[in-house]
Write an enzyme that holds these catalytic residues in place. Sequence first.
Site, PDB file in Angstrom:
ATOM      1  N   ASP A  69      39.454  45.715  14.041  1.00  0.00           N
ATOM      2  CA  ASP A  69      39.946  46.495  15.179  1.00  0.00           C
ATOM      3  C   ASP A  69      38.836  46.456  16.230  1.00  0.00           C
ATOM      4  OD1 ASP A  69      42.116  47.084  13.646  1.00  0.00           O
ATOM      5  OD2 ASP A  69      41.701  49.219  13.420  1.00  0.00           O
TER       6      ASP A  69
ATOM      7  N   ASP B  15      53.186  50.198  13.131  1.00  0.00           N
ATOM      8  CA  ASP B  15      52.326  51.366  12.923  1.00  0.00           C
ATOM      9  C   ASP B  15      53.194  52.574  12.560  1.00  0.00           C
ATOM     10  OD1 ASP B  15      49.890  49.993  13.808  1.00  0.00           O
ATOM     11  OD2 ASP B  15      50.773  50.066  15.793  1.00  0.00           O
TER      12      ASP B  15
HETATM   13  O1  1PR Z   1      50.580  47.898  20.603  1.00  0.00           O
HETATM   14  O2  1PR Z   1      50.777  45.455  20.880  1.00  0.00           O
HETATM   15  O3  1PR Z   1      49.064  46.727  22.137  1.00  0.00           O
HETATM   16  O4  1PR Z   1      48.850  46.370  19.718  1.00  0.00           O
HETATM   17  C1  1PR Z   1      47.833  47.265  19.427  1.00  0.00           C
HETATM   18  C2  1PR Z   1      47.423  47.004  18.017  1.00  0.00           C
HETATM   19  O5  1PR Z   1      46.283  47.792  17.732  1.00  0.00           O
HETATM   20  C3  1PR Z   1      48.496  47.365  17.014  1.00  0.00           C
HETATM   21  O6  1PR Z   1      48.627  46.296  16.141  1.00  0.00           O
HETATM   22  C4  1PR Z   1      47.951  48.579  16.271  1.00  0.00           C
HETATM   23  O7  1PR Z   1      48.194  48.455  14.874  1.00  0.00           O
HETATM   24  C5  1PR Z   1      46.468  48.490  16.515  1.00  0.00           C
HETATM   25  N1  1PR Z   1      45.858  49.819  16.707  1.00  0.00           N
HETATM   26  C6  1PR Z   1      46.019  50.605  17.779  1.00  0.00           C
HETATM   27  N2  1PR Z   1      45.257  51.721  17.620  1.00  0.00           N
HETATM   28  C7  1PR Z   1      44.626  51.608  16.458  1.00  0.00           C
HETATM   29  C8  1PR Z   1      43.676  52.576  15.907  1.00  0.00           C
HETATM   30  O8  1PR Z   1      43.192  52.420  14.783  1.00  0.00           O
HETATM   31  N3  1PR Z   1      43.363  53.614  16.656  1.00  0.00           N
HETATM   32  N4  1PR Z   1      44.573  49.973  14.715  1.00  0.00           N
HETATM   33  C9  1PR Z   1      44.997  50.418  15.869  1.00  0.00           C
HETATM   34  C10 1PR Z   1      45.332  49.729  13.721  1.00  0.00           C
HETATM   35  C11 1PR Z   1      45.246  49.456  11.536  1.00  0.00           C
HETATM   36  C12 1PR Z   1      44.823  48.281  10.823  1.00  0.00           C
HETATM   37  C13 1PR Z   1      43.668  48.603   9.929  1.00  0.00           C
HETATM   38  C14 1PR Z   1      44.293  48.820   8.592  1.00  0.00           C
HETATM   39  C15 1PR Z   1      43.347  48.691   7.456  1.00  0.00           C
HETATM   40  N5  1PR Z   1      44.489  49.592  12.697  1.00  0.00           N
HETATM   41  O9  1PR Z   1      44.515  47.268  11.695  1.00  0.00           O
HETATM   42  O10 1PR Z   1      42.830  47.538  10.024  1.00  0.00           O
HETATM   43  O11 1PR Z   1      44.897  50.095   8.577  1.00  0.00           O
HETATM   44  O12 1PR Z   1      42.404  49.694   7.466  1.00  0.00           O
HETATM   45  P1  1PR Z   1      41.676  50.181   6.153  1.00  0.00           P
HETATM   46  O13 1PR Z   1      41.583  48.997   5.234  1.00  0.00           O
HETATM   47  O14 1PR Z   1      40.331  50.622   6.599  1.00  0.00           O
HETATM   48  O15 1PR Z   1      42.513  51.287   5.589  1.00  0.00           O
HETATM   49  P2  1PR Z   1      49.868  46.655  20.911  1.00  0.00           P
END
Ligand code: 1PR
Length: 527
Positions: free
Chosen positions: A228, A383
């Site tokens: 991320d 998500d």
């Molecule tokens: O909506 O097309 O602009 O894409 C934005 C992207 O950013 C989406 O794919 C969304 O999942 C991701 N995203 C947005 N905000 C966050 C955040 O964390 N605040 N991250 C985010 C999503 C989730 C996974 C993470 C897993 C594994 N992160 O990517 O890596 O949950 O984590 P873990 O193994 O530590 O539990 P758009």
Amino acid sequence: MITLLDYGAGNIRSVKNAISLLGFEVKTVEKPQDIIDAEKLVFPGVGNFGQVMNRLQRDGFVEPLIQRINEDRPMLGICVALQTFFEGSEESLGAKGLGVIPGMVRKFSAKPLSVPQIGWNGVKLHKESALFDGYYGEKFYFVHSFYAAPSNENRDWILATSDYGSEFISGVSRGNVTAFQFHPEKSGNAGLRLLEKFLQGDGTAIHIEKRPEDYTTKIAKRIIACLDVRTNDQGDLVVTKGDQYDVREKGEVRNLGKPVEVAKRYYDEGADEITFLNITGFRDFPMKDQPMLEVLERTSQNVFVPLTIGGGIREFTDTDGRHYTALEVASEYFRSGADKISIGSDSVMTVEEYLKTGKKTGKSAIEQISMAYGAQAVVISVDPRRVYVKSPDDTAHSVVKTSVPGPQQEEYCWFQCTVKGGREGRDIDVIQLVTVCEALGAGEILLNCIDKDGTNSGYDLELINHVKAAVTIPVIASSGAGKADHFVEVFQKSSVEAALAAGIFHRKEVPIAEVKVALKDAHIETR
Ligand code: 1PR
């Protein structure tokens, strides 16, 4: 000097990078005669068969390619390039292939297997090959929905076959001409070695027919490292990680390293794929977000496994009033080294629109990018968050009976889709989202889970099995991995094709190698 056939489709930067890394200079084909004159020609292929043939026709490349093959001049084809050798493809029925190999390219049939085939599979050699030079039994990265089947008519051409449901041709060769269905430039060291043999040698596969190995090749379950990425308050682009999507600790954005360095570390440690999510991409104008393009460009110089990029892939109009289609935005990422793009928020909006009319418009980001680059290049990042209900009658959404009851001891829940990094919930459930996205042309689901993200408590198997049962495209389980056994569990208790993790890899709590060993011990196919 190696000549590369660039006809403007997909990610050819990785092929270029791999050739450069191996110490060769690359020039690209400018005009049809260059195809004839090239000492060694690399013909990469990405995307839709019809689009590839149209571009080759448009640029006058079809006849020189046929001539070169017939004159037995050194050439290496990759992926769709192999398919173009055949007469045509079910993917684009009107489009004629080069027709040097008899037969039609067909579509894999889904169930019980997911289509496209995305992942690392083995090969069985039907000829002694100078390119493989004694290295057998390694896996290579495949990504395709269509395949050529072995037959008596094309037997002379078959270099290698692999199995995915049925046996398919994974390599062809005749004299100095070779083509692979897999991507050597995305197959780590095994692929680079193969490429090097072609670049160094005289290109010939030695023609001693051999009995192919008598076994069925198996696709490996993939382990994906996810980064991320966002800009912190100091203006640096950093790898961060949230707890249930909250990436701030004591008010500061967590900083877990520099994206390019962290990605390289995971490549060296054996990650099968790397995903970058620009988590604030929904705010920024992605075309101006040059740092992400640069991250991709720099990463693809040293990392030879598939790269996915997500965040902000949608159409938009910039402050100067210039309109960009989602396809233009995605193309910029592909040119910079991405193999797949992932769409989050925009896919939810698309599905909302679709559900109002039930009609495809052909204009959504999913449809446009899938049409141009192929379904395998379009990942939907979901998500979801649990919404508990007492009874299935309390909601119109698709529910599961859960073993993790809600705060009021509710026994049912549905999984609500969110946008903007979980900041906003929409009236759509995951099943609506994934089924419509599949129908619109998406090729893979990246299934996050806000409730589990960063908890280290294991994957949400109820969510995963619920989604997996609804689609025939591959699903990547994400969120919650806390130890190697969680990967074993998700592959034993669901049929997902891949598992992704972030926190445990970033904090160096569990090395990727340890996950691979745990999977091997549990007799789960790995690379
Ligand atoms: O909506 O097309 O602009 O894409 C934005 C992207 O950013 C989406 O794919 C969304 O999942 C991701 N995203 C947005 N905000 C966050 C955040 O964390 N605040 N991250 C985010 C999503 C989730 C996974 C993470 C897993 C594994 N992160 O990517 O890596 O949950 O984590 P873990 O193994 O530590 O539990 P758009």
